[in-house]
Design an enzyme around this catalytic site. Structure first.
Site, PDB file in Angstrom:
ATOM      1  N   HIS A  31      -4.380   1.096   5.297  1.00  0.00           N
ATOM      2  CA  HIS A  31      -4.866   1.041   3.917  1.00  0.00           C
ATOM      3  C   HIS A  31      -5.577  -0.267   3.645  1.00  0.00           C
ATOM      4  O   HIS A  31      -5.556  -1.192   4.455  1.00  0.00           O
ATOM      5  CB  HIS A  31      -3.732   1.276   2.904  1.00  0.00           C
ATOM      6  CG  HIS A  31      -2.717   0.169   2.803  1.00  0.00           C
ATOM      7  ND1 HIS A  31      -1.535   0.158   3.500  1.00  0.00           N
ATOM      8  CD2 HIS A  31      -2.706  -0.974   2.063  1.00  0.00           C
ATOM      9  CE1 HIS A  31      -0.837  -0.921   3.188  1.00  0.00           C
ATOM     10  NE2 HIS A  31      -1.529  -1.636   2.323  1.00  0.00           N
ATOM     11  N   HIS A  33      -5.872  -7.526   1.183  1.00  0.00           N
ATOM     12  CA  HIS A  33      -5.543  -7.392   2.600  1.00  0.00           C
ATOM     13  C   HIS A  33      -5.975  -6.041   3.133  1.00  0.00           C
ATOM     14  O   HIS A  33      -6.246  -5.113   2.377  1.00  0.00           O
ATOM     15  CB  HIS A  33      -4.034  -7.588   2.855  1.00  0.00           C
ATOM     16  CG  HIS A  33      -3.151  -6.549   2.228  1.00  0.00           C
ATOM     17  ND1 HIS A  33      -2.591  -6.679   0.978  1.00  0.00           N
ATOM     18  CD2 HIS A  33      -2.716  -5.343   2.691  1.00  0.00           C
ATOM     19  CE1 HIS A  33      -1.866  -5.622   0.696  1.00  0.00           C
ATOM     20  NE2 HIS A  33      -1.918  -4.786   1.716  1.00  0.00           N
ATOM     21  N   GLU A  43      -4.701   0.472  -2.134  1.00  0.00           N
ATOM     22  CA  GLU A  43      -3.666  -0.162  -2.927  1.00  0.00           C
ATOM     23  C   GLU A  43      -4.349  -1.118  -3.912  1.00  0.00           C
ATOM     24  O   GLU A  43      -5.303  -1.809  -3.543  1.00  0.00           O
ATOM     25  CB  GLU A  43      -2.713  -0.952  -2.001  1.00  0.00           C
ATOM     26  CG  GLU A  43      -1.584  -1.675  -2.734  1.00  0.00           C
ATOM     27  CD  GLU A  43      -0.656  -2.451  -1.793  1.00  0.00           C
ATOM     28  OE1 GLU A  43      -1.021  -2.650  -0.608  1.00  0.00           O
ATOM     29  OE2 GLU A  43       0.422  -2.861  -2.232  1.00  0.00           O
TER      30      GLU A  43
END
Lengths: 134, 134
Positions: free
Chosen positions: A79, A7, A130
């Site tokens: 992010h 994502h 991430e």
């Protein structure tokens, strides 16, 4: 090491307003809001055929998004998350290579109930990354 | 209106260094560099199973990336691109709804040889959005 783009997260100051914008201007399919108290965020997912975009807004005074919104009051790209097969192996490789991890660097349960680590933006051109075990 | 996530673009000051970082630290598959003189950028693609990430660096003094790197010398997440079926129809809908488009707002050939428009970040929480006809 990295697999699919899991994502992209966009921090927003007003989640309802952002959801409406993505629905009305871009015809996006947006999920219901989900409060993730333990992560200090409320999230809504823009569902795309190949991945998703997460609209995230602070929940509580300790939210990890608060500082970002102080610097970027209108919000912004926050992010990017990639899937990895083995988060502990990925972590060991990164630490050995000298990459800086956020916090104590140990994999923790992320917002999707899977183990995640965060890589410091300084090693990746100002981009917070991430990694999530898939 | 929006379909798949076409790509996420990350502006970087030193493309060779960034390519090496993504290859060595994240085991990413990165393409050769491509100079796109007419767009004022040099690009390398991180190939992911479901989409791609573009590392972009300025090419020439008129590069659209120059200002971004002045504000963010280490680089950062620059824009996000969604595919759309009909770029002219998308443009009409957005203009009618009051969204601000970059430049004269007319679809132009983008870096992949397809028609694109860029939506002003002010309407989308500080996020520069590219729409590309697929």
């Amino acid at each position: 090491m990295i697999g699919s783009l899991n994502h992209v997260a966009i921090a927003v100051p007003d989640l309802n307003s952002s959801i409406q914008t993505y629905q009305t201007l871009l015809g996006a399919s947006v999920s219901d809001k989900v409060e993730q108290i333990e992560h200090g965020v409320t999230v809504a997912f823009i569902d795309l055929p190949n991945t998703k975009v997460e609209l995230i807004t602070p929940l509580g005074h300790e939210s990890p998004i608060n500082n970002f919104l102080k610097k970027n009051p209108n919000g912004g790209l926050h992010h990017i998350c990639y899937g990895v097969k083995n988060i502990h192996k990925s972590q060991r490789i990164l630490v050995k290579a000298g990459a800086k991890l956020i916090g104590d660097g140990k994999p923790k349960l992320g917002a999707h109930g899977k183990l995640v680590i965060f890589l410091h933006p300084k090693d990746f051109n100002g981009t917070l990354i991430e990694l999530e075990e898939i």
